[in-house]
Design an enzyme around this catalytic site. Structure first.
Site, PDB file in Angstrom:
ATOM      1  N   SER A 149      55.386  23.976  70.593  1.00 16.89           N
ATOM      2  CA  SER A 149      56.741  23.419  70.627  1.00 16.89           C
ATOM      3  C   SER A 149      56.651  21.907  70.539  1.00 16.89           C
ATOM      4  O   SER A 149      55.648  21.312  70.957  1.00 16.89           O
ATOM      5  CB  SER A 149      57.448  23.810  71.934  1.00 16.89           C
ATOM      6  OG  SER A 149      58.646  23.074  72.117  1.00 16.89           O
ATOM      7  N   TYR A 163      57.173  24.713  81.009  1.00 17.93           N
ATOM      8  CA  TYR A 163      57.233  24.981  79.574  1.00 17.93           C
ATOM      9  C   TYR A 163      56.584  23.843  78.790  1.00 17.93           C
ATOM     10  O   TYR A 163      55.701  24.067  77.948  1.00 17.93           O
ATOM     11  CB  TYR A 163      58.677  25.161  79.132  1.00 17.93           C
ATOM     12  CG  TYR A 163      58.829  25.458  77.658  1.00 17.93           C
ATOM     13  CD1 TYR A 163      58.606  26.734  77.159  1.00 17.93           C
ATOM     14  CD2 TYR A 163      59.188  24.458  76.753  1.00 17.93           C
ATOM     15  CE1 TYR A 163      58.731  27.014  75.803  1.00 17.93           C
ATOM     16  CE2 TYR A 163      59.316  24.720  75.398  1.00 17.93           C
ATOM     17  CZ  TYR A 163      59.084  26.005  74.933  1.00 17.93           C
ATOM     18  OH  TYR A 163      59.202  26.266  73.594  1.00 17.93           O
TER      19      TYR A 163
END
Length: 256
Positions: A149, A163
């Site tokens: 990401s 995350y």
């Protein structure tokens, strides 16, 4: 130089975790259309079966539902795949999780679930499938693609601590695994997506215009954007991208 075969996946086998929806589905459809035999896995069997049925109208797509968050689940998925294939050309480690909570309230459960699925699972699933990947690496290289990401590349302002950390860790793990596996003719690389509409990125999905306004190129990601990047890395065209992370985000990571 044979341009016709540079981006072809014709006849190759691919396993995509988290393949029933979102980015995983975008990659799965791209691979099916490019001629690969595609196997998708997801925790929810009904959704996995439904997506495979839809993509089967375009080519070869088989549902292998399972929970890759545990070593037992990983071993079962490998066993299920071996019922269909003796080797594996492409592994896409896309299954992931996110968790958001204020700093002072962030729970251990939100840390462990996300870090395990986003960073530990790609390592152990690749480890378990390495013999099948080596078996495929004959006249071409086998490929492992981690889906990271842009939150692992640059810092966002959201309370998604585990995350962001796990995706940054996955990007670094990609480099280390690439050094280990390159001599075995297995190329490891990664994709760092930006704003694509998905269950995990509900902001891009539900507020596309707002997300587009924050994106230098002026729009959110399309399925073709993700499929193109994943096909590039999986095909002969991406053979020399070893340990690298391809940022696919319309410029978002540099505009924060």
């Amino acid at each position: 130089m044979n341009i016709d075969h540079l981006f072809s996946l014709q006849g190759r086998s691919a396993l995509i975790t988290g393949g029933s929806r979102g980015i995983g589905r975008m990659i799965a459809e791209g691979y099916v259309r490019a001629g690969a035999r595609v196997y998708i896995s997801a925790r929810k069997a009904e959704a996995c079966d439904a997506t495979a049925a839809e993509l089967s109208a375009l080519g070869h797509c088989v549902s292998l539902p399972g929970d890759v968050s545990t070593l037992a689940g990983i071993q079962q998925l490998v066993a299920d795949l071996q019922q269909h294939e003796q080797s594996l050309d492409i592994l896409v480690n896309n299954a992931g999780a996110a968790w958001g909570a204020p700093y002072d309230q962030f729970p251990e459960s939100g840390w462990d679930k996300v870090a395990d699925l986003n960073m530990k699972t790609p390592f152990f699933l690749t480890q378990a499938l390495t013999p099948m990947l080596e078996a495929a690496a004959t006249d071409h290289l086998a490929k492992v693609i981690h889906v990271a990401s842009i939150d692992g590349v640059s810092v966002n302002r959201w309370d998604t601590y585990s995350y962001s950390a796990s995706k940054a860790g996955l990007i670094h793990l990609t480099k280390r695994m690439a050094l280990e596996l390159a001599p075995r003719r297995i190329v490891v690389s990664a994709i760092a997506p930006g704003p694509f509409p998905s269950e995990m990125n509900k902001n891009a999905r539900d507020h596309a215009e707002e997300a587009a306004a924050r994106t230098p190129i002026g729009r959110i990601g399309k399925p073709e954007d993700m499929a193109g990047a994943a096909i590039y890395l999986a095909s002969n065209a991406g053979d020399y991208v070893v340990g690298g992370t391809l940022v696919v985000d319309g410029g978002c990571a540099w505009a924060r």
